[in-house]
Scaffold this active site. Structure first.
Site, PDB file in Angstrom:
ATOM      1  CG  ASP A 104       9.376 -21.863 -37.304  1.00 20.35           C
ATOM      2  OD1 ASP A 104       8.741 -21.432 -36.867  1.00 20.35           O
ATOM      3  OD2 ASP A 104       8.561 -23.744 -37.556  1.00 20.35           O
ATOM      4  CB  SER A 105       8.107 -16.261 -36.663  1.00 17.09           C
ATOM      5  OG  SER A 105       9.596 -16.317 -36.073  1.00 17.09           O
ATOM      6  CG  ASP A 153      11.733 -22.449 -34.086  1.00 18.26           C
ATOM      7  OD1 ASP A 153      11.732 -22.115 -32.889  1.00 18.26           O
ATOM      8  OD2 ASP A 153      11.138 -21.540 -34.256  1.00 18.26           O
ATOM      9  CE  LYS A 195      10.395 -22.094 -30.373  1.00 12.15           C
ATOM     10  NZ  LYS A 195       9.534 -22.300 -31.352  1.00 12.15           N
ATOM     11  CD  GLU A 228       5.804 -25.220 -34.212  1.00 13.22           C
ATOM     12  OE1 GLU A 228       5.045 -25.917 -34.579  1.00 13.22           O
ATOM     13  OE2 GLU A 228       5.989 -23.956 -34.309  1.00 13.22           O
ATOM     14  CD  GLU A 262       2.716 -19.373 -30.604  1.00 14.64           C
ATOM     15  OE1 GLU A 262       2.135 -18.330 -31.570  1.00 14.64           O
ATOM     16  OE2 GLU A 262       3.347 -19.931 -31.137  1.00 14.64           O
TER      17      GLU A 262
END
Length: 266
Positions: free
Chosen positions: A45-46, A84, A112, A114, A181
């Site tokens: 999602d970067s 993501d 993924k 978070e 991270e």
């Protein structure tokens, strides 16, 4: 070369061979990364920042993620595709299932999420339904507004203990992989040793089971002109993008990247 699967990644960890992960958002770069030997393509999602130009990842939608996952799938040549789940796409279990279905059907092999220990229940439910999950711990960029900026996590005894406990709880819940991270290198090393599943680092030192960088960062491209401490520009001294991608994979595999200066202390 056979296709990379969850079992392949587990095998690499057991053999002590580092896993090279890199973000990809389109077919052409997906193919180039595969040809350079990248094991895992992260559709991150970067893309909200590097492709769309936002100042955080929060505006990214599931539809955006599915679109780019499908594009990456078309260029993929045997890597594992990790996608993501974007901001608030997994706030409830029902929503989590719907979001994961969209990404897996678009071509992801793993998703993924978070968070922290609270991810245990969704991870367990997803694993039971055939969706492998990578748990993203430490600096979780979707929580930037809670953290008050992009700051190193897991510093101090209490925070380190919590992060260790969270990682172990999520492995127990059925996570297939963990991504750490911006975590102190020593703590990331301890977590990597204590988990059986692969642990990938970004700004987490060289002792994790693998590394990931954002494609644009490692090619020396930045909208803001700022570069995170954990980034190395692999275009430097390389004649082509293909050579830079290959140099990144080589540096991850021979553990020359990350160097000490790319990590954080406790």
């Amino acid at each position: 070369m056979p296709d990379t699967t969850v079992s392949t990644l587990l095998g690499l960890k057991q053999k002590g061979e580092k896993i090279a992960m890199l973000t990809a958002y389109d077919a052409t770069f997906a193919q180039a990364a595969c040809q350079a030997g990248v094991d895992v393509l992260l559709v991150g999602d970067s893309l909200g920042m590097v492709l769309q130009g936002h100042d955080s990842t929060l505006p990214v939608s599931v539809a955006d993620m599915a679109y780019h996952t499908a594009a990456v799938k078309r260029g993929n040549q045997g890597a594992l595709i990790l996608s993501d789940l974007p901001f608030m796409a997994y706030a409830t279990l029902e929503q989590t299932f719907t979001s994961c279905a969209a990404l897996m059907q678009a071509g992801a092999h793993m998703v993924k999420l978070e968070g922290a220990a609270w991810l245990a229940e969704p991870i367990r439910q997803l694993a039971e339904r055939g969706v492998p999950v990578c748990a993203h711990l430490g600096l979780t960029p979707q929580a930037v507004n809670v953290f008050g900026g992009y700051k190193v996590q897991g510093r101090g005894d209490a925070a380190a203990r919590q992060l260790r406990a969270d990682a172990m709880a999520l492995e127990q819940a059925g996570a297939a992989m963990v991504l750490l991270e911006c975590v102190p290198s020593e703590l990331a090393a301890e977590i990597s040793q204590s988990l059986k599943i692969p642990v990938i680092g970004i700004g987490a030192g060289s002792a994790t089971d693998g590394q990931v960088l954002v494609l644009h960062d490692m090619l020396g491209l930045s909208l803001t002109g700022r570069t995170p401490k954990f980034v190395k520009n692999f275009m430097q001294g390389q004649p082509t993008i293909q050579a830079a991608l290959a140099a990144y994979v080589q540096a991850v595999k021979d553990v020359s990247f990350p160097a000490e200066e790319h990590g954080f202390s406790a």
